[in-house]
Enzyme design. Sequence first.
Site, PDB file in Angstrom:
ATOM      1  N   GLU A 149       0.802  -1.231   0.000  1.00 35.23           N
ATOM      2  CA  GLU A 149       0.000   0.000   0.000  1.00 35.23           C
ATOM      3  C   GLU A 149       0.835   1.281   0.000  1.00 35.23           C
ATOM      4  OE1 GLU A 149      -2.843  -0.547   3.178  1.00 35.23           O
ATOM      5  OE2 GLU A 149      -3.548  -2.427   2.336  1.00 35.23           O
ATOM      6  N   ASN A 182       2.243  -4.418  -3.541  1.00 36.65           N
ATOM      7  CA  ASN A 182       0.856  -4.831  -3.351  1.00 36.65           C
ATOM      8  C   ASN A 182       0.026  -3.616  -2.936  1.00 36.65           C
ATOM      9  OD1 ASN A 182      -1.024  -7.107  -3.042  1.00 36.65           O
ATOM     10  ND2 ASN A 182      -0.953  -6.714  -0.826  1.00 36.65           N
ATOM     11  N   HIS A 194     -10.184  -5.820  -2.851  1.00 33.21           N
ATOM     12  CA  HIS A 194     -11.255  -5.745  -1.842  1.00 33.21           C
ATOM     13  C   HIS A 194     -12.417  -4.998  -2.501  1.00 33.21           C
ATOM     14  CE1 HIS A 194      -8.965  -7.445   1.410  1.00 33.21           C
ATOM     15  NE2 HIS A 194      -7.960  -6.627   1.156  1.00 33.21           N
ATOM     16  N   GLU A 253      -5.956 -10.421  -2.359  1.00 35.35           N
ATOM     17  CA  GLU A 253      -6.812 -10.328  -1.160  1.00 35.35           C
ATOM     18  C   GLU A 253      -8.291 -10.235  -1.542  1.00 35.35           C
ATOM     19  OE1 GLU A 253      -5.425  -7.265   1.545  1.00 35.35           O
ATOM     20  OE2 GLU A 253      -3.322  -7.707   1.122  1.00 35.35           O
ATOM     21  N   ASP A 271     -12.064 -10.143  -1.938  1.00 35.65           N
ATOM     22  CA  ASP A 271     -13.382 -10.352  -1.332  1.00 35.65           C
ATOM     23  C   ASP A 271     -14.345  -9.328  -1.923  1.00 35.65           C
ATOM     24  OD1 ASP A 271     -12.547  -8.112   0.170  1.00 35.65           O
ATOM     25  OD2 ASP A 271     -12.305  -9.257   2.021  1.00 35.65           O
TER      26      ASP A 271
HETATM   27  O1  9MR Z   1      -7.158  -9.196   7.626  1.00 35.13           O
HETATM   28  C1  9MR Z   1      -6.392  -8.302   8.367  1.00 35.13           C
HETATM   29  C2  9MR Z   1      -7.129  -7.998   9.655  1.00 35.13           C
HETATM   30  O2  9MR Z   1      -7.240  -9.138  10.468  1.00 35.13           O
HETATM   31  C3  9MR Z   1      -6.428  -6.895  10.385  1.00 35.13           C
HETATM   32  O3  9MR Z   1      -7.187  -6.507  11.503  1.00 35.13           O
HETATM   33  C4  9MR Z   1      -6.229  -5.717   9.466  1.00 35.13           C
HETATM   34  C5  9MR Z   1      -5.512  -4.591  10.144  1.00 35.13           C
HETATM   35  O4  9MR Z   1      -5.132  -3.606   9.227  1.00 35.13           O
HETATM   36  O5  9MR Z   1      -5.490  -6.125   8.330  1.00 35.13           O
HETATM   37  C6  9MR Z   1      -6.191  -7.032   7.581  1.00 35.13           C
HETATM   38  O6  9MR Z   1      -5.553  -7.299   6.372  1.00 35.13           O
HETATM   39  C7  9MR Z   1      -5.322  -6.202   5.503  1.00 35.13           C
HETATM   40  C8  9MR Z   1      -4.064  -6.526   4.732  1.00 35.13           C
HETATM   41  O7  9MR Z   1      -3.029  -6.761   5.616  1.00 35.13           O
HETATM   42  C9  9MR Z   1      -3.722  -5.408   3.777  1.00 35.13           C
HETATM   43  N1  9MR Z   1      -4.814  -5.085   2.923  1.00 35.13           N
HETATM   44  C10 9MR Z   1      -6.078  -4.822   3.581  1.00 35.13           C
HETATM   45  C11 9MR Z   1      -6.429  -5.990   4.493  1.00 35.13           C
HETATM   46  C12 9MR Z   1      -7.798  -5.775   5.114  1.00 35.13           C
HETATM   47  O8  9MR Z   1      -7.772  -4.711   6.006  1.00 35.13           O
END
Ligand code: 9MR
Length: 510
Positions: free
Chosen positions: A165, A206, A242, A271, A273
Amino acid sequence: MSLVKRCRPRRTRGLPALLVGALALATTLAGGPATAAPQGTLHELAAAQGKYFGSATDNPELPDAAYAATLGSEFGQITPGNSMKWDTTEPVQGRFDFAKGDVVTDFAQQHGQTVRGHTLVWHSQLPGWVGSLPPAQVEAAMKNHITEEATHYRGKVAAWDVVNEPFNEDGTYRASPFHTAMGSDYVATALRTAHAADPDAKLYLNDYNIEGLGAKSDAMYALASKLVDEGVPLDGVGMQAHLAVQYGFPYEMRANMQRFADLGLDVAVTELDVRMQLPADATKAATQSAYYRQVTEACLAVERCVGITVWDYTDKYSWVPGTFPGQGSANLYDENLTPKPAYDAVRTALGGDDGGEGGDPGALKVQYRSSDSSAGDNQIKPGLQLVNTGATAASLPEVTIRYWFTSDNGASTYSTWCDWSPIGCNTVTHRVAAVSTPKAGADHYLEVGFGSGSLAPGATTGEIQLRLNKTDWSDFDESDDYSHNAGTSYADAPKVTVYAGGELVWGIEP
Ligand code: 9MR
């Protein structure tokens, strides 16, 4: 003609295997498809096409035996959702803890899965000490973190999200301790450091909202081009994906993937969804299925798209409700670990059968509600809406819908009306036709058609408010009509039939 036409018998959940076999045989003998669509897990189907199909997971979920069983069998790749992030692996400067990440790589090893390491450098889930460092010390800290972690997982992690990011929505660099300390050069430095620690791992950048063409993906493209030109060890770009049904499908996802591929880079969907505003309903679920299918098709169409990872496979362990209150139902399986229509859509896109979940009835379906307060008066008032559950646009002039009813006593001539529709009643055609061999509940049908237009994947016409009466205004008894039911909200209606190019594509005729 862009409609997918399928007359394959739909399997019903729980139908005995023998009966399913008998149905398949009957189809074959009747001249239908002689070879069944391939079965197998999502990963097996993807692997047959040279891709992987994976899922995120997280340590607290792994003791859930039912969850772990599907994670271990259906998916060929896993990504730890949290346990390889900086706040877990180096919570205190110089003190490394890989215990949780190791649980994930062990699971993968036991189940023959590859692992995507997530993530080495990210502004979020970053322990406070990094942000507190004097900027002059951040580069050394970043290099040390990358070196320790990538070295620890050498041979166990196939690909790393080295930088996660890096961009804001407008394509400018996101503020972070790394950007403050090193400017945009931190990205190249991170990649070179990771490559030195693990020359065999595939190294990725990413980000989210870079799936379609736009300012943010343009920024990623410019960065990736520059890094490639400069010979920086970059192997691929990860598109998180997402998605949300209410925000539409990413613009030109396939073309966007292809331009990265044309730089000589791999592309991964990292990722995936597709969330929605709750409560879920059939229309949102259809849109969700279409999005999952379209992402899958985009990856299949781009040779350098190496695979797809869903951001966990079940609603039971989704990050969505905690982050977007009121939203959810984003995953392929529901909270009881039962596959949803989106799962079938992915299977079908991967070239498999639909898993027998009954959620993928083809490209079009119709939903119906009765707008009639009385089933015994002189008018029939069906509300209908057509939904495109497929991955390609449906040409509306090729589509007709039949609502089946009995005339009861009185005149055999009719007047038909379209009272309102968001697509405009002037594009809706309607007439009543007699059934040549009357059936129980059906000696006539109201036929609805369209003069123009097309229905995008996942889209619906919205309701079409229809009305008909006999020209002598005599009463109907709708209670025994084949298509009638008293439901007053829109629901899938297999007793209202849909035709494309004259061929039945939805529902069961009387
Ligand atoms: O799935 C992850 C969640 O359990 C955490 O609380 C969250 C914290 O930022 O991060 C989530 O995963 C993220 C990923 O690392 C990066 N892209 C966005 C994802 C969803 O927030």
